[in-house]
Design a protein around this motif. Sequence first.
Motif, short mmCIF file in Angstrom:
data_model
loop_
_atom_site.label_atom_id
_atom_site.label_comp_id
_atom_site.label_asym_id
_atom_site.label_seq_id
_atom_site.Cartn_x
_atom_site.Cartn_y
_atom_site.Cartn_z
N ALA A 27 -26.21 -31.55 4.48
CA ALA A 27 -26.04 -32.22 3.52
C ALA A 27 -26.99 -32.69 2.63
O ALA A 27 -28.49 -33.02 2.75
CB ALA A 27 -25.89 -33.78 3.53
N GLY A 28 -26.93 -33.04 1.34
CA GLY A 28 -27.93 -32.59 0.83
C GLY A 28 -27.18 -33.52 -0.90
O GLY A 28 -26.44 -33.91 -0.99
N ASP A 29 -28.50 -33.92 -1.96
CA ASP A 29 -27.89 -34.11 -3.39
C ASP A 29 -28.76 -33.87 -4.26
O ASP A 29 -27.78 -34.70 -5.25
CB ASP A 29 -28.17 -35.84 -3.07
CG ASP A 29 -29.70 -36.08 -3.08
OD1 ASP A 29 -30.58 -36.70 -3.96
OD2 ASP A 29 -30.98 -35.31 -3.27
N ASP A 30 -30.00 -33.11 -4.50
CA ASP A 30 -30.19 -32.61 -5.71
C ASP A 30 -30.46 -31.04 -5.77
O ASP A 30 -30.03 -30.68 -5.14
CB ASP A 30 -31.66 -33.45 -5.76
CG ASP A 30 -32.40 -33.68 -7.01
OD1 ASP A 30 -31.83 -33.25 -7.99
OD2 ASP A 30 -33.25 -34.40 -6.83
N LEU A 31 -30.89 -31.02 -7.28
CA LEU A 31 -31.08 -29.80 -7.03
C LEU A 31 -31.56 -28.85 -6.57
O LEU A 31 -31.81 -27.08 -6.15
CB LEU A 31 -31.37 -29.33 -8.93
CG LEU A 31 -30.95 -30.26 -10.43
CD1 LEU A 31 -31.63 -29.56 -11.12
CD2 LEU A 31 -29.41 -28.95 -10.57
#
Length: 287
Positions: free
Chosen positions: A221-225
């Motif tokens: 799980a991640g959120d950024d470039l």
Amino acid sequence: MGPLPDPVTPAGRDGLAALLARPGRAVVALDFDGTLADIVPDPEQARAHPGAVPALTRLAPRLGSIAVVTGRPAGVAVRYGGFAGVPGLEHLVVLGHYGAERWDAVTGTVHAPAPHPGVAAVQAELPGVLDRSGGWRGTWVETAHIENKGGRAIAVHTRRAPDPQAAFDALRGPLEELAERHGLILEPGRMVLELRPPGMDKGVALAEYLREVDASAVLYAGDDLGDLAAFAAVEKLRSEGLPGTLVCSGSAEVAELAERADLVVDGPSGVVELLGALADRLGGRAS
């Protein structure tokens, strides 16, 4: 906790099914900022979501391990996450600086190689570069927050600037030139420009760790470039036979991750709900 959400892709569903079938060899890997912790104007004030550690303590004993994969120094992520000395988190590791540093909950120690010399050189030149960049007019200290990541990377945050996107755009070129001059690369993110050594990314760190522990399945799980490299690593491993599920901690700022994810959740609160639902499914005891 609510029901376990269903991934929208066949590969994501297969990955989640494999994790549930053999949790003792499965790995849940998580970015920190924007995934376990909300994004805040001052990165030094970032802290894990209040429900993160309780959810992790329920889930971790059921898994092979949980890995926090972050660009922050490992020790900082441990401190801001509140991970040290917590019963139930013995299976947790923190891969800091994109894997250049590692903290293991079992020993409570950080292992790391020597820093890249270009980082210190960039640190020395950075104030002048910022001051000369258009629109700053000598006020860079007030409008950009410089984060020295333990001598291993430098991050320039523009979220506190009067116009964060304009500041980000104005600095990207000069900082890319500065990075190249000292053998570093520039990694853009959510109102942050990070200068760090080449060969360090979350994909490399994650793939190496999964091979080390002989994982049977992975959920990332991640959120950024910066998490795109980890997504690409999981996609490659899936093509080689390792089941995996990609989760986006939803943000309007980074559409690329959501487009490639098997499952999109509502920011860190959604990640915490997902972790709790996994723990429920695996019989993790509620605290």
